[in-house]
Scaffold this active site. Structure first.
Site, PDB file in Angstrom:
ATOM      1  N   GLY A  28       0.835  -1.209   0.000  1.00 31.01           N
ATOM      2  CA  GLY A  28       0.000   0.000   0.000  1.00 31.01           C
ATOM      3  C   GLY A  28       0.863   1.251   0.000  1.00 31.01           C
ATOM      4  O   GLY A  28       0.582   2.220   0.700  1.00 31.01           O
ATOM      5  N   ASN A  54       1.589  -2.341   5.446  1.00 31.43           N
ATOM      6  CA  ASN A  54       0.813  -1.110   5.653  1.00 31.43           C
ATOM      7  C   ASN A  54      -0.562  -1.169   4.991  1.00 31.43           C
ATOM      8  O   ASN A  54      -1.484  -0.482   5.439  1.00 31.43           O
ATOM      9  CB  ASN A  54       1.622   0.066   5.096  1.00 31.43           C
ATOM     10  CG  ASN A  54       0.768   1.301   4.886  1.00 31.43           C
ATOM     11  OD1 ASN A  54       0.475   2.034   5.829  1.00 31.43           O
ATOM     12  ND2 ASN A  54       0.330   1.529   3.651  1.00 31.43           N
ATOM     13  N   LYS A  93      -7.161  -5.568  13.137  1.00 33.58           N
ATOM     14  CA  LYS A  93      -5.992  -4.877  13.698  1.00 33.58           C
ATOM     15  C   LYS A  93      -5.552  -5.501  15.026  1.00 33.58           C
ATOM     16  O   LYS A  93      -4.358  -5.527  15.343  1.00 33.58           O
ATOM     17  CB  LYS A  93      -6.297  -3.381  13.864  1.00 33.58           C
ATOM     18  CG  LYS A  93      -6.522  -2.646  12.534  1.00 33.58           C
ATOM     19  CD  LYS A  93      -5.285  -2.710  11.633  1.00 33.58           C
ATOM     20  CE  LYS A  93      -5.403  -1.828  10.405  1.00 33.58           C
ATOM     21  NZ  LYS A  93      -4.220  -1.871   9.546  1.00 33.58           N
ATOM     22  N   SER A 107       1.293   3.262  -2.451  1.00 27.60           N
ATOM     23  CA  SER A 107       0.867   4.216  -3.479  1.00 27.60           C
ATOM     24  C   SER A 107       0.331   5.522  -2.895  1.00 27.60           C
ATOM     25  O   SER A 107       0.436   6.575  -3.517  1.00 27.60           O
ATOM     26  CB  SER A 107      -0.217   3.572  -4.355  1.00 27.60           C
ATOM     27  OG  SER A 107      -1.215   2.956  -3.552  1.00 27.60           O
ATOM     28  N   ASP A 150      -2.258  -7.423  -4.878  1.00 25.59           N
ATOM     29  CA  ASP A 150      -3.389  -7.445  -3.955  1.00 25.59           C
ATOM     30  C   ASP A 150      -2.972  -8.341  -2.795  1.00 25.59           C
ATOM     31  O   ASP A 150      -2.857  -9.569  -2.968  1.00 25.59           O
ATOM     32  CB  ASP A 150      -4.621  -8.012  -4.678  1.00 25.59           C
ATOM     33  CG  ASP A 150      -5.808  -8.170  -3.740  1.00 25.59           C
ATOM     34  OD1 ASP A 150      -5.673  -7.913  -2.526  1.00 25.59           O
ATOM     35  OD2 ASP A 150      -6.882  -8.574  -4.229  1.00 25.59           O
ATOM     36  N   VAL A 151      -2.746  -7.746  -1.635  1.00 22.21           N
ATOM     37  CA  VAL A 151      -2.185  -8.538  -0.521  1.00 22.21           C
ATOM     38  C   VAL A 151      -3.132  -9.624  -0.027  1.00 22.21           C
ATOM     39  O   VAL A 151      -2.708 -10.560   0.641  1.00 22.21           O
ATOM     40  CB  VAL A 151      -1.728  -7.651   0.667  1.00 22.21           C
ATOM     41  CG1 VAL A 151      -0.562  -6.766   0.276  1.00 22.21           C
ATOM     42  CG2 VAL A 151      -2.883  -6.860   1.253  1.00 22.21           C
ATOM     43  N   ALA A 193     -11.123  -6.045  14.711  1.00 26.55           N
ATOM     44  CA  ALA A 193     -10.723  -7.461  14.813  1.00 26.55           C
ATOM     45  C   ALA A 193      -9.475  -7.722  13.980  1.00 26.55           C
ATOM     46  O   ALA A 193      -8.556  -8.422  14.414  1.00 26.55           O
ATOM     47  CB  ALA A 193     -11.867  -8.365  14.359  1.00 26.55           C
ATOM     48  N   TYR A 252     -12.765  -4.082  11.241  1.00 28.42           N
ATOM     49  CA  TYR A 252     -11.456  -3.418  11.229  1.00 28.42           C
ATOM     50  C   TYR A 252     -10.715  -3.660  12.559  1.00 28.42           C
ATOM     51  O   TYR A 252      -9.523  -4.017  12.562  1.00 28.42           O
ATOM     52  CB  TYR A 252     -11.682  -1.926  10.993  1.00 28.42           C
ATOM     53  CG  TYR A 252     -10.429  -1.089  10.862  1.00 28.42           C
ATOM     54  CD1 TYR A 252      -9.677  -1.100   9.687  1.00 28.42           C
ATOM     55  CD2 TYR A 252      -9.999  -0.268  11.895  1.00 28.42           C
ATOM     56  CE1 TYR A 252      -8.550  -0.316   9.551  1.00 28.42           C
ATOM     57  CE2 TYR A 252      -8.864   0.524  11.773  1.00 28.42           C
ATOM     58  CZ  TYR A 252      -8.149   0.498  10.606  1.00 28.42           C
ATOM     59  OH  TYR A 252      -7.014   1.276  10.472  1.00 28.42           O
TER      60      TYR A 252
END
Ligand code: NAP
Length: 244
Positions: free
Chosen positions: A11, A89, A158, A13, A62-63, A156, A154
């Site tokens: 990420g 990231n 993180k 970009s 695409d991770v 969960a 989100y």
């Protein structure tokens, strides 16, 4: 100084990832900038990083896709010769109350934010073990520490990233490989655009302002440097005191 080191920033970009890629390049690291949808912005980041006299390249990855992560790491190692620093990231939000949240909203966020880091670490694991050094820095969030209404998916993801960080740190500490997490509060990027003019958000932050991507990048650069070799399994908040 990171001269001669090679870093991957997922990420890279836009937003925080872009600031991290540029800071690492400024410190002398060659940078592989990974993007998903923003090809033009990734190319701009590559051009700006190259002005610091380092080698920079971008890769579409695409991770959430294991195949993408595997192929990209193979390609970047073939291009740069090695990998020393991995910054996970890339992240997304799909905020809504639990009642409205469909399974897809939950799994998409988990797949990008948590599984993405797992894929990337997994394919850097062997090169790091072989060379007996490596730095992994995962960008988590204060939401993963405190929880946040409307962010069950989100938070969960993180919180999971914090568990992943500590477990990887324990597995690899004896090999001179560090794995740490950085937990930002509100940072000025497209992700938080909707909050920046909301007084109730700013008033709630002890520092009375949002953070800047460059402030997060400076912390990541410290964790990427040999001077922080004795720090591992740590979660460092950078939130103006929000989660104190
Ligand atoms: P942002 O401005 O929305 O940028 C998100 C970045 O993630 C973009 O570069 C995007 O790439 C990339 N990305 C999204 N999905 C991807 C995928 N499937 N594969 C690869 N890359 C993907 O967000 P940001 O604010 O810079 O956030 C960066 C990280 O910091 C995230 O992990 C976020 O959760 C965390 N964070 C941010 C804040 C904040 O206040 N901003 C606070 C705490 C934590 P493309 O544009 O190329 O698709």
């Amino acid at each position: 100084m990171l001269k001669g080191k090679t870093a991957i920033v997922t990420g890279g970009s836009r937003g925080i990832g872009r600031a991290i890629a540029l800071k690492l390049a400024k410190e002398g690291a060659n940078v592989a900038i990974l993007y998903c949808g923003s090809e033009e912005k990734a190319k701009e980041t590559v051009q700006e990083a190259a002005t610091f006299g380092v080698t920079a390249n971008c890769y579409r990855c695409d991770v959430a896709s294991e195949e993408d992560c595997k192929t990209t790491i193979e390609q970047m190692i073939a291009h740069f010769g090695s990998v020393d620093i991995l910054v996970n990231n890339a992240g997304i939000t799909r905020d809504m109350l639990m009642l409205q949240m469909k399974e897809e909203d939950f799994t998409t966020v988990l797949d990008t934010n948590l599984k993405g880091a797992y894929h990337m670490i997994r394919y850097c694991y062997r090169p790091f073990m072989k060379q007996k050094h490596g730095k992994i820095i995962n960008i988590t969030s204060v939401s993963g520490i405190m929880g946040n209404a409307g962010q069950t998916n989100y938070s969960a993801s993180k919180a999971g990233l914090i568990g992943l960080t500590k477990s990887v740190a324990k597995e690899l500490a004896g090999r001179n490989i560090c794995c740490n997490a950085v937990a930002p509060g509100f940072v000025e990027t497209e992700m938080t655009e909707q909050f920046k003019d909301r007084p109730e958000v700013i008033d709630n932050i002890p520092a009375k302002r949002m953070g800047k991507p460059e402030e997060v990048a400076a912390l990541v650069a410290f964790l990427a440097d040999d001077c922080s070799d004795y720090i591992t399994g740590e979660v460092i908040r950078i939130d103006g005191g929000l989660a104190m």
